[in-house]
Design a protein around this motif. Structure first.
Motif, short mmCIF file in Angstrom:
data_model
loop_
_atom_site.label_atom_id
_atom_site.label_comp_id
_atom_site.label_asym_id
_atom_site.label_seq_id
_atom_site.Cartn_x
_atom_site.Cartn_y
_atom_site.Cartn_z
N HIS A 255 0.78 -1.25 -0.03
CA HIS A 255 0.07 0.07 0.02
C HIS A 255 0.90 1.31 0.24
O HIS A 255 1.96 1.39 0.73
CB HIS A 255 -1.12 -0.01 1.18
N ASN B 284 0.07 4.17 0.68
CA ASN B 284 -0.34 5.12 1.70
C ASN B 284 0.41 4.89 3.06
O ASN B 284 0.14 5.70 4.00
CB ASN B 284 -1.92 5.51 1.74
N GLN C 249 6.57 6.28 2.73
CA GLN C 249 6.54 7.54 1.91
C GLN C 249 7.87 8.17 1.30
O GLN C 249 7.78 8.64 0.30
CB GLN C 249 5.61 8.75 2.67
N ARG D 182 -5.14 0.73 -4.26
CA ARG D 182 -4.52 2.11 -3.72
C ARG D 182 -4.16 2.50 -2.51
O ARG D 182 -4.92 2.10 -1.54
CB ARG D 182 -5.30 2.99 -4.41
#
Length: 176
Positions: A8, A10, A15, A176
């Protein structure tokens, strides 16, 4: 669909690496979505293959030709789909790409391309390479570019084996 779910994007812990991949590759392709399950592996992979693709002295057309041959030999459609447009940008023709399964009988390949394809076939199919095959490459490339060619072929054999072991395909629809 891939054997494992895609990571994932997210996840806050991912990040910085997601941002780096996006900067260096333009987007986070399925391959990197899978690699992100292991951030150290994804980071090392990204650095290594960025160097192979962008920092070597090896001619880009020759690099992409051998990548496409590795994809063909290993039955790695994702690898071929990703690299066909790049090969075309570097001067490899559509006819040459189509001729890869029987490149030996295709007259449009140059002598250096033939030597590189012979090396690709030997490294991919048998791993061990005869001195005659290396000598044929050396007739066209200096030591640095010969090492870079061998390294590129080895690297993209790694890529195709990873893709095919986990069944990563461009038609997958990761969450997503």
């Amino acid at each position: 669909m891939a054997h494992l779910p895609y990571a994932h994007l997210n996840d806050p812990a991912l990040q910085p690496l997601v941002d780096r991949i996006t900067r260096e590759r333009g987007s986070v392709l399925h391959l990197y979505r899978m690699l992100l399950h292991s951030p150290p592996l994804a980071e090392g992979w990204l650095g290594f293959l960025t160097n192979v693709r962008q920092r070597l002295d090896l001619d880009g057309g020759l690099r992409e030709l051998v990548i496409m041959q590795v994809a063909h030999l290993n039955g790695a459609p994702y690898e071929a789909e990703q690299h066909a447009p790049i090969a075309l940008q570097h001067g490899i023709t559509t006819a040459q790409l189509a001729a890869l399964p029987a490149w030996q009988s295709e007259p449009s390949f140059s002598a250096v391309q033939r030597a590189a394809l012979h090396l690709t076939d030997a490294m991919t199919r048998r791993v061990q390479v005869s001195s005659e095959v290396i000598d044929a490459v050396r007739a066209h490339l200096d030591e640095r570019r010969t090492v870079e060619l061998v390294g590129t072929i080895a690297a993209y054999n790694m890529v195709s084996r990873f893709l095919e072991a986990l069944q990563i395909h461009s038609t997958d629809t990761p969450e997503r």
